[in-house]
Design an enzyme around this catalytic site. Structure first.
Site, PDB file in Angstrom:
ATOM      1  N   GLU A   1     -11.634  45.277   2.223  1.00  0.00           N
ATOM      2  CA  GLU A   1     -12.518  45.391   1.581  1.00  0.00           C
ATOM      3  C   GLU A   1     -13.278  44.261   0.682  1.00  0.00           C
ATOM      4  O   GLU A   1     -12.428  43.518   0.381  1.00  0.00           O
ATOM      5  CB  GLU A   1     -12.382  46.438   0.695  1.00  0.00           C
ATOM      6  CG  GLU A   1     -11.153  46.431  -0.523  1.00  0.00           C
ATOM      7  CD  GLU A   1     -10.985  47.616  -0.919  1.00  0.00           C
ATOM      8  OE1 GLU A   1     -11.575  48.408  -1.572  1.00  0.00           O
ATOM      9  OE2 GLU A   1      -9.821  48.320  -0.753  1.00  0.00           O
TER      10      GLU A   1
ATOM     11  N   CYS B   1     -45.663   6.036 -10.685  1.00  0.00           N
ATOM     12  CA  CYS B   1     -47.071   5.682 -10.900  1.00  0.00           C
ATOM     13  C   CYS B   1     -46.888   4.528 -11.988  1.00  0.00           C
ATOM     14  O   CYS B   1     -47.847   4.047 -12.352  1.00  0.00           O
ATOM     15  CB  CYS B   1     -48.289   6.695 -11.184  1.00  0.00           C
ATOM     16  SG  CYS B   1     -47.892   7.646 -12.895  1.00  0.00           S
TER      17      CYS B   1
ATOM     18  N   TYR C   1     -12.679  51.916  -5.719  1.00  0.00           N
ATOM     19  CA  TYR C   1     -11.677  51.238  -4.871  1.00  0.00           C
ATOM     20  C   TYR C   1     -10.422  51.880  -4.609  1.00  0.00           C
ATOM     21  O   TYR C   1      -9.543  51.781  -3.978  1.00  0.00           O
ATOM     22  CB  TYR C   1     -11.824  49.763  -4.819  1.00  0.00           C
ATOM     23  CG  TYR C   1     -11.399  49.119  -5.856  1.00  0.00           C
ATOM     24  CD1 TYR C   1     -10.246  49.228  -6.649  1.00  0.00           C
ATOM     25  CD2 TYR C   1     -12.486  48.141  -6.482  1.00  0.00           C
ATOM     26  CE1 TYR C   1      -9.980  48.606  -7.718  1.00  0.00           C
ATOM     27  CE2 TYR C   1     -12.138  47.602  -7.574  1.00  0.00           C
ATOM     28  CZ  TYR C   1     -10.682  47.579  -8.463  1.00  0.00           C
ATOM     29  OH  TYR C   1     -10.497  46.906  -9.324  1.00  0.00           O
TER      30      TYR C   1
ATOM     31  N   ASP D   1     -16.901  39.882  -7.325  1.00  0.00           N
ATOM     32  CA  ASP D   1     -16.566  39.326  -8.628  1.00  0.00           C
ATOM     33  C   ASP D   1     -16.979  40.025  -9.860  1.00  0.00           C
ATOM     34  O   ASP D   1     -18.161  39.740 -10.508  1.00  0.00           O
ATOM     35  CB  ASP D   1     -17.328  37.890  -8.577  1.00  0.00           C
ATOM     36  CG  ASP D   1     -16.425  36.581  -8.972  1.00  0.00           C
ATOM     37  OD1 ASP D   1     -15.513  36.792  -9.653  1.00  0.00           O
ATOM     38  OD2 ASP D   1     -17.258  35.629  -9.101  1.00  0.00           O
TER      39      ASP D   1
ATOM     40  N   CYS E   1     -43.129   6.932 -15.594  1.00  0.00           N
ATOM     41  CA  CYS E   1     -43.170   7.561 -14.380  1.00  0.00           C
ATOM     42  C   CYS E   1     -42.542   6.745 -13.250  1.00  0.00           C
ATOM     43  O   CYS E   1     -43.210   5.763 -13.077  1.00  0.00           O
ATOM     44  CB  CYS E   1     -44.401   8.150 -13.770  1.00  0.00           C
ATOM     45  SG  CYS E   1     -44.384   8.819 -12.347  1.00  0.00           S
TER      46      CYS E   1
ATOM     47  N   LYS F   1      -9.000  34.733  -0.311  1.00  0.00           N
ATOM     48  CA  LYS F   1     -10.323  34.186  -0.754  1.00  0.00           C
ATOM     49  C   LYS F   1     -11.097  33.587   0.106  1.00  0.00           C
ATOM     50  O   LYS F   1     -10.656  33.019   1.085  1.00  0.00           O
ATOM     51  CB  LYS F   1      -9.733  33.135  -2.015  1.00  0.00           C
ATOM     52  CG  LYS F   1      -9.322  33.718  -3.195  1.00  0.00           C
ATOM     53  CD  LYS F   1     -10.129  34.322  -4.123  1.00  0.00           C
ATOM     54  CE  LYS F   1      -9.460  34.307  -5.281  1.00  0.00           C
ATOM     55  NZ  LYS F   1     -10.025  33.839  -6.493  1.00  0.00           N
TER      56      LYS F   1
ATOM     57  N   CYS G   1     -45.088  13.236 -16.441  1.00  0.00           N
ATOM     58  CA  CYS G   1     -45.780  12.186 -16.250  1.00  0.00           C
ATOM     59  C   CYS G   1     -47.076  12.612 -16.571  1.00  0.00           C
ATOM     60  O   CYS G   1     -47.653  13.601 -16.077  1.00  0.00           O
ATOM     61  CB  CYS G   1     -45.786  11.692 -14.847  1.00  0.00           C
ATOM     62  SG  CYS G   1     -47.240  10.689 -14.241  1.00  0.00           S
TER      63      CYS G   1
ATOM     64  N   CYS H   1     -51.458  10.746 -10.771  1.00  0.00           N
ATOM     65  CA  CYS H   1     -50.023  10.327 -10.087  1.00  0.00           C
ATOM     66  C   CYS H   1     -50.002  10.705  -8.818  1.00  0.00           C
ATOM     67  O   CYS H   1     -49.925  12.003  -8.385  1.00  0.00           O
ATOM     68  CB  CYS H   1     -48.928  10.912 -11.040  1.00  0.00           C
ATOM     69  SG  CYS H   1     -47.254  10.380 -10.425  1.00  0.00           S
TER      70      CYS H   1
ATOM     71  N   LYS I   1     -14.006  41.727  -2.153  1.00  0.00           N
ATOM     72  CA  LYS I   1     -13.468  41.590  -3.352  1.00  0.00           C
ATOM     73  C   LYS I   1     -14.696  40.946  -4.448  1.00  0.00           C
ATOM     74  O   LYS I   1     -14.974  39.992  -4.262  1.00  0.00           O
ATOM     75  CB  LYS I   1     -12.473  40.361  -3.555  1.00  0.00           C
ATOM     76  CG  LYS I   1     -11.745  40.223  -4.718  1.00  0.00           C
ATOM     77  CD  LYS I   1     -10.764  39.137  -4.704  1.00  0.00           C
ATOM     78  CE  LYS I   1      -9.876  39.009  -6.120  1.00  0.00           C
ATOM     79  NZ  LYS I   1     -11.183  38.722  -7.050  1.00  0.00           N
TER      80      LYS I   1
HETATM   81 ZN   LIG Z   1     -46.508   9.361 -12.326  1.00  0.00          ZN
END
Ligand SMILES: [Zn+2]
Length: 679
Positions: free
Chosen positions: A115, A428, A245, A119, A425, A331, A443, A448, A117
């Site tokens: 089955e 640019c 379970y 978490d 930036c 696991k 930016c 740009c 597991k």
């Molecule tokens: Zn830019």
């Protein structure tokens, strides 16, 4: 017949009906009636119970969120210890386990039960004469904490055991008389996992983010934290889920698989992937199959639980330390790995946001090679204290970009280089700004090229113009060849233009052009979304389209005017205004207007303009928030208290003092039905 007797009758019937539909929905996953219809049954039950409070029973569906805030959790000794499982991490270790138990149970053909597991967070549920009485955490395995009230808020947990049909019990191979007797007059203990689905978790984090609060790290911890809340009302908001379970009580079952079957007929949601497996080879095959589906599941799993199916053999194998020998957690490969940061680069997105990215030495995480991980923003880099050359732990979850969770500073070499966030930036060269209250640097250059290109990707994407066959790669080629400068240029492309590009032949060129032409007709909402205005997502675009109905009205609206749109705050309003004030964008709109066909929205008539509404009492068919939104969308205002300026008081059930005040002031009072008719 007196009222009370009639009410009692009706209450019993309603409870049975509601429980039946809960079972259909949560256990069989085959709802027969809508949520709204079920809510309406619950509502009737609550109303009757309100009239006859003495008829309220602890298993009533109305009692899910009835608990008071607790000062602390009581301790609960477990009837049988809650054990933990030994982990096996790969096929070799799994084969070793098979070898060990085969030696202890020779001459036996081992059958297994596999089955998922999940978490989550293990709990024990005790039912006395069918009624859910005590729910507890694992604690140290011997003693847990009483979290009954919080567990009651979980719809997947029945408050009363379902009474199984005789035929259902016979089909499982058990004695109906024995099972039904214990269920009705004895005690039944069930164990299972409380968890949070991925979608609920993501929703909660979106909310956290919206409110400027810290996001939660994973669904497991969030679920565990919710169950250990002293206030059940808070736990209820978390929309937790549950899968059973283990059936601890002896109802005559001889195999673990029978427990799963029994749990289901007793009204519990169980793992639908779980299966009997005839030997070690079948287990490995099952493990491979689930591993492949793992990312698609609605909840997080970290492996399989594999148990010896025959209970007698399982018991004979005994316990070593705190773990049974007869079961293991098989696991899946971890979602984390270590790697080394080769470089840190900064990417510029569509809205100008600068995102730092760690370039990694290739690492295998759960079968996928990872070479980049996001570092989110400057604050995150500081928090992690990550430097170029560092050894880091990288995590991959679902389809999202992997991220760095930790730096192993003990492994840091002297050459590790600190990273300084750029002030300009990287594309640019213009100034980078960080707005107040925002984690991101942007930016500020509206021209740009990086932003521009990302904007074009967005424009053709699925939720925007949805131009099929026009992905980022082709957009790049079109831009690089100078064929597309603005989004409007897509619509002027001819097949022969595409033939100049690498990778295009006549058929593919014609196909793409046809696809572009086909997308010319677009709804106003999608059109607004496709512009890629900062703070205007799909939802906001929709609201704007509904409110304005026409692009021109939106374009020339003031910041104040924009803020009148429900769901549009000051930030978004300013951003929209800025976008439309920018000359280049105005040119773009003019050009687009010539080539695309925007379908106007039937403009919502502002028929409530100038009217002020106040709400009181409980509305039955619409939530109060939804009702308020409707009013605002129609141009009306909503106030919280009744005054002479109030035009309408909408009074739901159990209306209080506001109703008195409205009557006193001569304010028009509307019932829910009248209100709905008005809007
Ligand atoms: Zn830019």
């Amino acid at each position: 017949m007196d009222d009370r007797k009639e009410a009692k009758n009706r209450i019993e019937k309603l409870k049975a009906e509601i429980n039946h539909h809960r079972y259909l929905y949560h256990v069989l996953d085959k709802p027969e009636i809508s949520d709204a219809a079920l809510d309406s049954l619950k509502h009737e039950l609550a109303r009757l119970e309100g009239q006859f409070p003495k008829l309220v029973t602890p298993d009533s569906p109305t009692q899910r969120v009835g608990g008071q805030t607790l000062p602390f959790f009581k301790k609960v000794p477990h009837r049988a210890p809650m054990l933990s499982l030994e982990d096996v991490f790969d096929e070799g270790e799994f084969t070793d386990w098979i070898g060990r138990i085969s030696k202890l149970a020779p001459n036996e053909k081992l059958e297994f039960f596999g089955e998922l597991k999940i978490d989550g967070f293990a709990v024990s549920l005790v039912y006395t004469t069918s009624i859910f009485t005590i729910g507890s955490t694992r604690g140290d395995g011997q003693t847990g904490e009483d979290v009954t009230e919080n567990l009651k808020t979980i719809e997947a947990i029945p408050l009363r055991l379902r009474e199984p049909k005789e035929s259902e019990i016979k089909n499982i191979g058990l004695d109906p008389a024995r099972v039904i007797k214990t269920v009705k007059s004895g005690e039944v203990e069930v164990r299972g996992e409380v968890f949070m689905t991925k979608s609920v978790f993501e929703k909660i984090n979106r909310e956290q983010k919206k409110r400027g609060l810290a996001e939660y790290s994973n669904p497991r911890n969030t679920a565990a934290g919710s169950i250990r809340q002293l206030n059940p009302a808070l736990a209820a908001q978390r929309k937790l889920d549950f899968l059973a379970y283990d059936l601890v009580t002896d109802l005559g079952q001889t195999e673990h698989s029978q427990e799963h079957d029994l749990l289901k007929v007793l009204g519990f949601k169980t793992d639908k992937y779980a299966d009997k497996l005839s030997g070690a080879a079948a287990v490995k095959k099952f493990w491979e199959a689930i591993k492949k589906q793992r990312e698609k599941l609605a909840w997080e799993i970290d492996g399989l639980v594999v148990s010896v199916n025959k209970n007698q053999t399982y018991a004979k194998l005994g316990v070593v330390g705190k773990a049974p020998r007869g079961a293991v957690a098989f696991k899946f490969p971890g979602k984390e790995s270590t790697s080394k940061v080769k470089d840190i680069v900064v990417q510029v997105g569509r809205t100008g946001v600068l995102t730092p990215v760690a370039i990694l030495e290739p690492a295998d995480i759960g079968g996928v090679t990872v070479t980049r991980a996001t570092l989110h923003n400057e604050d995150e880099i500081r928090r992690l204290d990550v430097r170029v050359g560092d050894t880091v732990i990288v995590q991959r979850a679902g389809d999202v970009i992997p991220d760095v969770v930790r730096v192993l500073t003990n492994l840091r070499s002297q050459n590790a280089k600190e990273f300084h966030f750029p002030k300009k930036c990287p594309v640019c060269g213009q100034t980078v700004m960080r707005a107040e209250g925002e984690a991101a640097h942007r930016c500020v250059n509206k021209n740009c090229p990086a932003q521009h290109r990302e904007g074009l990707y967005h424009f053709v994407s699925k939720k925007a113009f949805n131009i099929i066959g026009l992905g980022a790669e082709i957009v790049d080629k079109l831009v690089d060849a100078g064929l597309v400068k603005t989004a409007a240029d897509f619509f002027g492309l001819k097949p022969k233009d595409l033939l100049e590009l690498e990778g295009f032949a006549e058929v593919s060129a014609n196909k793409l052009i046809a696809s572009i032409q086909k997308s010319k007709k677009i709804s106003l909402a999608r059109f607004i979304y496709s512009l890629g205005i900062i703070h205007v997502g799909e939802e906001t675009a929709n609201l704007l389209a509904m409110y304005f109905g026409d692009l021109k009205d939106l374009m020339f609206s003031s910041v104040e005017g924009l803020q009148k749109v429900p769901g549009v705050g000051e930030k978004a309003a300013r951003s929209i205004k800025n976008w439309f004030d920018f000359k280049d964008n105005q040119h773009l709109i003019a050009k687009l207007d010539n080539v695309v066909e925007i379908q106007k929205m039937p403009k919502v008539a502002k028929k409530l303009a100038g009217k002020t509404f106040v709400f009181t009492g409980t509305l039955e068919t619409i939530t109060r928030d939804a009702a308020k939104e409707k009013v605002r969308l129609l141009g009306g205002d909503v106030s919280s208290s009744v005054s002479k300026e109030t035009d309408y008081l909408v009074a739901g059930e159990n209306a209080g003092s506001k109703l008195d005040k409205a009557t006193e002031l001569g304010v028009k009072v509307l019932s829910e039905r009248e209100f709905l008719k008005l809007i």
